[in-house]
Design a protein around this motif. Structure first.
Motif, PDB file in Angstrom:
ATOM      1  N   ASP A 199       0.768  -1.320   0.418  1.00 24.37           N
ATOM      2  CA  ASP A 199       0.123  -0.326  -0.289  1.00 24.37           C
ATOM      3  C   ASP A 199       1.180   1.157   0.141  1.00 24.37           C
ATOM      4  OD1 ASP A 199      -1.963  -1.663  -0.187  1.00 24.37           O
ATOM      5  OD2 ASP A 199      -2.686  -1.471   2.205  1.00 24.37           O
ATOM      6  N   ASP A 200       2.094   1.062   0.973  1.00 25.92           N
ATOM      7  CA  ASP A 200       2.609   2.922   0.700  1.00 25.92           C
ATOM      8  C   ASP A 200       3.331   3.141  -0.240  1.00 25.92           C
ATOM      9  OD1 ASP A 200       1.716   2.592   3.420  1.00 25.92           O
ATOM     10  OD2 ASP A 200       3.957   1.676   4.798  1.00 25.92           O
ATOM     11  N   PHE A 201       3.586   2.503  -1.034  1.00 28.66           N
ATOM     12  CA  PHE A 201       4.340   2.680  -2.763  1.00 28.66           C
ATOM     13  C   PHE A 201       3.295   2.661  -3.669  1.00 28.66           C
ATOM     14  CE2 PHE A 201       7.393   0.176   0.517  1.00 28.66           C
ATOM     15  CZ  PHE A 201       7.622   1.183   0.611  1.00 28.66           C
ATOM     16  N   LEU A 202       1.869   2.635  -3.098  1.00 29.26           N
ATOM     17  CA  LEU A 202       0.948   2.933  -4.493  1.00 29.26           C
ATOM     18  C   LEU A 202       0.551   3.973  -5.454  1.00 29.26           C
ATOM     19  CD1 LEU A 202      -1.989   0.470  -3.743  1.00 29.26           C
ATOM     20  CD2 LEU A 202       0.174   0.266  -5.467  1.00 29.26           C
ATOM     21  N   ASP A 203       0.850   4.873  -3.906  1.00 25.61           N
ATOM     22  CA  ASP A 203      -0.125   6.675  -5.034  1.00 25.61           C
ATOM     23  C   ASP A 203       1.258   7.614  -4.167  1.00 25.61           C
ATOM     24  OD1 ASP A 203      -0.798   8.746  -5.221  1.00 25.61           O
ATOM     25  OD2 ASP A 203      -2.313   8.431  -5.428  1.00 25.61           O
ATOM     26  N   PRO A 204       1.686   7.820  -4.336  1.00 26.98           N
ATOM     27  CA  PRO A 204       2.662   8.686  -3.370  1.00 26.98           C
ATOM     28  C   PRO A 204       1.873  10.574  -3.410  1.00 26.98           C
ATOM     29  CG  PRO A 204       3.538   9.420  -6.194  1.00 26.98           C
ATOM     30  CD  PRO A 204       2.701   7.798  -6.099  1.00 26.98           C
ATOM     31  N   LEU A 205       0.516  10.863  -3.373  1.00 27.01           N
ATOM     32  CA  LEU A 205       0.096  11.323  -3.302  1.00 27.01           C
ATOM     33  C   LEU A 205      -0.686  11.098  -2.170  1.00 27.01           C
ATOM     34  CD1 LEU A 205      -1.008  12.987  -6.740  1.00 27.01           C
ATOM     35  CD2 LEU A 205       0.911  14.069  -5.464  1.00 27.01           C
TER      36      LEU A 205
ATOM     37  N   ARG B 248       2.944   6.799   0.552  1.00 26.67           N
ATOM     38  CA  ARG B 248       4.798   7.411   0.697  1.00 26.67           C
ATOM     39  C   ARG B 248       5.029   8.642  -0.427  1.00 26.67           C
ATOM     40  NH1 ARG B 248       9.114   3.240   3.056  1.00 26.67           N
ATOM     41  NH2 ARG B 248      10.026   4.812   1.954  1.00 26.67           N
ATOM     42  N   ALA B 249       5.178   9.698   0.180  1.00 25.62           N
ATOM     43  CA  ALA B 249       6.337  11.148  -1.149  1.00 25.62           C
ATOM     44  C   ALA B 249       6.937  10.702  -1.787  1.00 25.62           C
ATOM     45  CB  ALA B 249       5.955  12.678  -0.407  1.00 25.62           C
ATOM     46  N   ASP B 250       7.584   9.610  -1.168  1.00 24.27           N
ATOM     47  CA  ASP B 250       9.635   9.206  -1.806  1.00 24.27           C
ATOM     48  C   ASP B 250       8.992   7.990  -2.657  1.00 24.27           C
ATOM     49  OD1 ASP B 250       7.924   7.670   0.171  1.00 24.27           O
ATOM     50  OD2 ASP B 250      11.156   7.435   1.364  1.00 24.27           O
ATOM     51  N   SER B 251       7.914   7.358  -2.571  1.00 21.65           N
ATOM     52  CA  SER B 251       7.775   6.482  -3.820  1.00 21.65           C
ATOM     53  C   SER B 251       7.841   7.314  -4.876  1.00 21.65           C
ATOM     54  CB  SER B 251       6.361   5.622  -3.198  1.00 21.65           C
ATOM     55  OG  SER B 251       6.181   4.439  -4.441  1.00 21.65           O
ATOM     56  N   THR B 252       8.470   5.864  -5.583  1.00 24.02           N
ATOM     57  CA  THR B 252       9.189   6.255  -7.192  1.00 24.02           C
ATOM     58  C   THR B 252       8.628   4.570  -7.566  1.00 24.02           C
ATOM     59  OG1 THR B 252      11.116   5.223  -7.394  1.00 24.02           O
ATOM     60  CG2 THR B 252      10.762   7.794  -7.053  1.00 24.02           C
ATOM     61  N   LEU B 253       7.686   3.852  -7.141  1.00 22.41           N
ATOM     62  CA  LEU B 253       7.234   2.883  -7.560  1.00 22.41           C
ATOM     63  C   LEU B 253       5.641   3.029  -8.406  1.00 22.41           C
ATOM     64  CD1 LEU B 253       8.509   0.260  -4.608  1.00 22.41           C
ATOM     65  CD2 LEU B 253       9.977   0.612  -7.627  1.00 22.41           C
ATOM     66  N   GLY B 254       4.768   3.407  -7.641  1.00 19.63           N
ATOM     67  CA  GLY B 254       3.397   3.412  -8.127  1.00 19.63           C
ATOM     68  C   GLY B 254       2.856   4.717  -9.097  1.00 19.63           C
TER      69      GLY B 254
END
Length: 478
Positions: free
Chosen positions: A283-289, A292-298
């Motif tokens: 879940d944490d990486f699905l949507d940076p908005l 997690r704002a630092d996710s580049t995976l979602g």
């Protein structure tokens, strides 16, 4: 700890009926032939690229090392009647868990009935307030569930199946189930003409059928994709394998974008709308908005499209609230509450360390119990008391006293053993089973699942990240 239940042998001289045909065949196989078959399997798996990346390994191992998951040549065999009962229990359990997740994010009747404490839900790290009031197709949240099952011996010599763990977020391992069967059919084709082994090769078809069945209601011919974190993920082989087997696109977050409250993927022919995303990232990486704002995976904006009902995520956001180890003890009560039925599959008796009386007992019996972090996975963050040193127990005691609500404890079950081909020959090794349950318009599964085996003599830890291997699982047709 009681002696283990042996899956093949009743006594040293007596073989269980469903293993007799296989045991006769095995007794005629020369050791050097079996070793050459094992080497052939390893060569093929390596050539195909069936590897598993190990992270957070011990100092002597490089973190992120690509390894083969060892494959054992001797199958685990389950008779038709045992599988039928297990299948009914799995359908019942996963149905109740999906009802529970819906309830958590809607009416919360189980909290008002004082069956599951509110703080176990709202303080759960996997609870997602963003999902409150969000309706998902068919009320299904965990479309793909991996339920870990073990068998322990009873005093009379029989064995009882127990559910050890519910994996409802992004369960892995089904590709190894499929590849193990292909390997056994390649190495020992004669065995499949002599034994009525139920097929598993249609799993990708069932999975695609399940995913298409939960598309947004307005879509007639849904586009399904598999979202992977990328090639450096430990289960990337499985992501690529399943996408290829289902005939769908394997995408990364950078391949997707949101426009006008819909999700699209970039293609050489231009943008194509996506209706169902089988996501293999947390879940944490699905949507940076949203997370997690630092996710580049979602994919930025994905949550908004999801909440609007314009895309289906499998499994749903927030599903992890039901597979936390602190929620596990309440599943039998969920079955009774939502379905009005007695649980078919038993839970392992569990001590909740947040309860003062349970904590007192656990601290007094650390050397006898298995203690697990409620958010732990992969065999990490746990203490197997009988196999631990005094120093390891002392260190774990400190961690437990500092954060009792972060742990549960269970009796040390002696997992059943199955004959396994090791360097010294055929010897018993402890095993578990992970059947994969698919929930869409119906609940369905292929017969069997992934049998994991602890290859180290005496070890109870079957996880591949901890040196475990896998076996083919045969369910014999009636």
């Amino acid at each position: 700890m009681r002696p283990s239940f042996d899956e093949m042998q009743v006594t040293n001289d007596t073989v269980r009926e469903h293993y007799r045909s296989y045991q006769r065949w095995l007794s005629l196989q020369p050791q050097d032939v079996m070793r050459s078959r094992r080497e052939e399997a390893e060569m093929i798996f390596r050539r195909v690229g069936i590897t598993f990346a190990v992270y957070g390994a011990k100092d002597e191992d490089r973190s992120g090392t690509e390894r083969l998951i060892p494959f054992d040549l001797i199958p685990r065999v389950i008779p038709a009647d045992e599988w039928g009962e297990m299948e009914r229990g799995l359908r019942q359990r996963v149905t109740a868990l999906n009802r529970f997740i819906h309830d958590v994010y809607h009416e919360q009747e189980i909290i008002r009935a004082d069956i599951v404490p509110a703080d176990q839900i709202f303080k759960n790290a996997q609870f997602r307030p963003e999902m409150m009031g969000v309706d998902v197709p068919g009320g299904v949240y965990s479309h793909i569930a991996g339920i870990d099952i073990v068998r322990a011996a009873n005093p009379d010599g029989s064995g009882t199946y127990y559910v050890l763990e519910d994996n409802l977020r992004v369960p892995s391992g089904v590709s190894y189930m499929l590849e193990n069967r292909k390997m056994m059919m390649r190495l020992f084709p004669d065995l499949f003409s002599e034994n009525r082994v139920a097929p598993v090769a249609h799993y990708p078809d069932l999975l695609l059928e399940t995913l298409r069945a939960v598309a947004p209601a307005s879509v007639n011919d849904p586009t399904v994709v598999l979202l992977t974190p990328g090639m450096y993920n430990s289960a990337y082989f499985e992501h690529a394998f399943l996408a290829q087997q289902m005939g769908i696109e394997l995408v990364e977050g950078q391949d997707l974008f949101v426009r006008d409250n819909f999700v699209y993927m970039r293609t050489t022919q231009g943008p194509k709308r996506v209706d169902v995303i089988y996501r293999r990232l947390d879940d944490d990486f699905l949507d940076p908005l949203a997370f997690r704002a630092d996710s580049t995976l979602g994919c930025a904006g994905l949550l908004g499209v999801y909440r609007a009902g314009n895309v289906t995520l499998s499994n749903a956001i927030g599903t992890g609230v039901a597979d936390d180890k602190s929620i596990y003890p309440y599943v039998p009560k969920m079955i009774e509450f939502y379905l009005g039925e007695r649980p078919i599959l038993k839970n392992v008796p569990t001590y909740l360390c947040r309860e003062a009386s349970d904590l007192h007992y656990v601290l007094d019996h650390l050397g006898e119990l298995v203690v697990k972090e409620v958010h732990g996975a992969g065999g990490y963050g746990m203490l197997v008391g009988p196999a631990s040193t005094k120093d390891e127990i002392a260190d774990f005691r400190k961690a437990l006293e500092a954060n009792p609500s972060g742990y549960i404890a269970q009796p040390t079950l002696s997992l059943s053993t199955c004959p396994t081909f090791v360097d010294s020959g055929v010897a018993p090794r402890h095993i578990d089973l992970r059947p994969f349950v698919l929930s869409g318009k119906t609940v369905q599964m292929v017969p069997g699942g992934l049998t994991r085996v602890a290859l180290k003599e005496g070890s109870l830890v079957v996880n591949s990240s901890q040196g475990g291997g896998t076996k083919d699982t045969w369910v014999l047709e009636a």
